[in-house]
Design a protein around this motif. Sequence first.
Motif, PDB file in Angstrom:
ATOM      1  N   VAL A  83      41.340  37.366  36.522  1.00 20.96           N
ATOM      2  CA  VAL A  83      42.607  36.989  36.761  1.00 20.96           C
ATOM      3  C   VAL A  83      42.857  35.633  37.112  1.00 20.96           C
ATOM      4  O   VAL A  83      42.173  35.070  38.167  1.00 20.96           O
ATOM      5  CB  VAL A  83      43.095  38.132  37.976  1.00 20.96           C
ATOM      6  CG1 VAL A  83      44.592  37.987  38.177  1.00 20.96           C
ATOM      7  CG2 VAL A  83      42.786  39.576  37.299  1.00 20.96           C
ATOM      8  N   ASN A  84      43.747  34.842  36.314  1.00 14.12           N
ATOM      9  CA  ASN A  84      43.819  33.593  36.414  1.00 14.12           C
ATOM     10  C   ASN A  84      42.622  32.857  36.648  1.00 14.12           C
ATOM     11  O   ASN A  84      42.315  31.687  37.447  1.00 14.12           O
ATOM     12  CB  ASN A  84      44.942  33.284  37.847  1.00 14.12           C
ATOM     13  CG  ASN A  84      46.090  33.976  37.849  1.00 14.12           C
ATOM     14  OD1 ASN A  84      46.821  34.119  36.753  1.00 14.12           O
ATOM     15  ND2 ASN A  84      46.573  34.788  38.930  1.00 14.12           N
ATOM     16  N   GLY A  85      41.685  33.014  35.680  1.00 13.25           N
ATOM     17  CA  GLY A  85      40.598  32.164  35.683  1.00 13.25           C
ATOM     18  C   GLY A  85      39.422  32.824  36.784  1.00 13.25           C
ATOM     19  O   GLY A  85      38.388  32.079  36.720  1.00 13.25           O
ATOM     20  N   ARG A  86      39.607  33.596  37.489  1.00 14.71           N
ATOM     21  CA  ARG A  86      38.723  33.898  38.449  1.00 14.71           C
ATOM     22  C   ARG A  86      38.130  35.600  38.249  1.00 14.71           C
ATOM     23  O   ARG A  86      39.059  36.558  37.900  1.00 14.71           O
ATOM     24  CB  ARG A  86      39.161  33.993  39.914  1.00 14.71           C
ATOM     25  CG  ARG A  86      39.721  32.695  40.309  1.00 14.71           C
ATOM     26  CD  ARG A  86      40.277  32.747  41.650  1.00 14.71           C
ATOM     27  NE  ARG A  86      40.804  31.359  42.075  1.00 14.71           N
ATOM     28  CZ  ARG A  86      40.383  30.480  42.796  1.00 14.71           C
ATOM     29  NH1 ARG A  86      39.239  30.827  43.495  1.00 14.71           N
ATOM     30  NH2 ARG A  86      41.098  29.354  43.050  1.00 14.71           N
ATOM     31  N   PRO A  87      36.741  35.802  38.240  1.00 18.12           N
ATOM     32  CA  PRO A  87      36.142  36.860  37.950  1.00 18.12           C
ATOM     33  C   PRO A  87      36.694  38.185  38.774  1.00 18.12           C
ATOM     34  O   PRO A  87      36.704  37.756  39.897  1.00 18.12           O
ATOM     35  CB  PRO A  87      34.845  36.845  37.593  1.00 18.12           C
ATOM     36  CG  PRO A  87      34.713  35.641  38.614  1.00 18.12           C
ATOM     37  CD  PRO A  87      35.891  34.808  38.416  1.00 18.12           C
ATOM     38  N   VAL A  88      37.153  39.258  38.487  1.00 18.39           N
ATOM     39  CA  VAL A  88      37.357  40.487  39.385  1.00 18.39           C
ATOM     40  C   VAL A  88      35.961  40.950  39.516  1.00 18.39           C
ATOM     41  O   VAL A  88      35.211  41.821  38.658  1.00 18.39           O
ATOM     42  CB  VAL A  88      38.137  41.424  38.908  1.00 18.39           C
ATOM     43  CG1 VAL A  88      38.439  42.634  39.543  1.00 18.39           C
ATOM     44  CG2 VAL A  88      39.712  40.864  38.507  1.00 18.39           C
ATOM     45  N   LYS A  89      35.513  40.913  40.596  1.00 18.97           N
ATOM     46  CA  LYS A  89      34.140  41.385  41.185  1.00 18.97           C
ATOM     47  C   LYS A  89      34.009  42.913  41.503  1.00 18.97           C
ATOM     48  O   LYS A  89      32.889  43.435  41.528  1.00 18.97           O
ATOM     49  CB  LYS A  89      33.459  40.160  42.018  1.00 18.97           C
ATOM     50  CG  LYS A  89      33.250  39.158  41.461  1.00 18.97           C
ATOM     51  CD  LYS A  89      32.553  38.096  42.513  1.00 18.97           C
ATOM     52  CE  LYS A  89      32.360  36.874  41.863  1.00 18.97           C
ATOM     53  NZ  LYS A  89      31.854  35.627  42.656  1.00 18.97           N
ATOM     54  N   ASP A  90      35.107  43.233  42.249  1.00 22.30           N
ATOM     55  CA  ASP A  90      35.165  44.444  42.616  1.00 22.30           C
ATOM     56  C   ASP A  90      35.444  45.415  41.497  1.00 22.30           C
ATOM     57  O   ASP A  90      36.633  45.516  41.078  1.00 22.30           O
ATOM     58  CB  ASP A  90      35.970  44.767  43.662  1.00 22.30           C
ATOM     59  CG  ASP A  90      36.316  46.028  44.373  1.00 22.30           C
ATOM     60  OD1 ASP A  90      35.400  47.020  44.050  1.00 22.30           O
ATOM     61  OD2 ASP A  90      37.110  46.153  45.401  1.00 22.30           O
ATOM     62  N   ARG A  91      34.761  46.455  41.051  1.00 20.26           N
ATOM     63  CA  ARG A  91      34.838  47.406  39.941  1.00 20.26           C
ATOM     64  C   ARG A  91      35.859  48.349  40.205  1.00 20.26           C
ATOM     65  O   ARG A  91      36.495  48.866  39.483  1.00 20.26           O
ATOM     66  CB  ARG A  91      33.621  48.090  39.584  1.00 20.26           C
ATOM     67  CG  ARG A  91      32.385  47.254  39.036  1.00 20.26           C
ATOM     68  CD  ARG A  91      32.397  47.302  37.624  1.00 20.26           C
ATOM     69  NE  ARG A  91      31.752  45.997  37.120  1.00 20.26           N
ATOM     70  CZ  ARG A  91      32.153  45.360  36.037  1.00 20.26           C
ATOM     71  NH1 ARG A  91      33.090  45.787  35.367  1.00 20.26           N
ATOM     72  NH2 ARG A  91      31.423  44.260  35.701  1.00 20.26           N
ATOM     73  N   ALA A  92      36.054  48.669  41.628  1.00 25.72           N
ATOM     74  CA  ALA A  92      37.369  49.363  41.909  1.00 25.72           C
ATOM     75  C   ALA A  92      38.442  48.681  42.335  1.00 25.72           C
ATOM     76  O   ALA A  92      39.519  49.168  43.132  1.00 25.72           O
ATOM     77  CB  ALA A  92      37.123  50.460  43.050  1.00 25.72           C
ATOM     78  N   ALA A  93      38.948  47.480  41.527  1.00 27.28           N
ATOM     79  CA  ALA A  93      39.751  46.518  41.984  1.00 27.28           C
ATOM     80  C   ALA A  93      41.162  46.913  41.595  1.00 27.28           C
ATOM     81  O   ALA A  93      42.139  45.898  41.670  1.00 27.28           O
ATOM     82  CB  ALA A  93      39.366  45.240  41.403  1.00 27.28           C
TER      83      ALA A  93
END
Length: 89
Positions: free
Chosen positions: A59-69
Amino acid sequence: MPTIVFTRALERFLEAPCATVEGATLGAALAAVFASRPALRGYVLDDQGALRRHVAVYVNGRPVKDRAAARRSGRPDDEIYVFQALSGG
């Protein structure tokens, strides 16, 4: 409105065109895409609604690290990229 972009590698398996959708959270934005492309849901999310391990979301170039995000708050101008995350083995 958030824009969701699916990579061409993912399109080898499913039709996944880019979309501009309504949604105040990541989950709501993805749900808007899944409403018109239901096969994508099973590819992107597991049966608990979490991101599958073979999928990476930025999202906006940043990884979503929380799989339940799915509850992650979003902004109207978010750019969401969905990748097939391949490992070497």
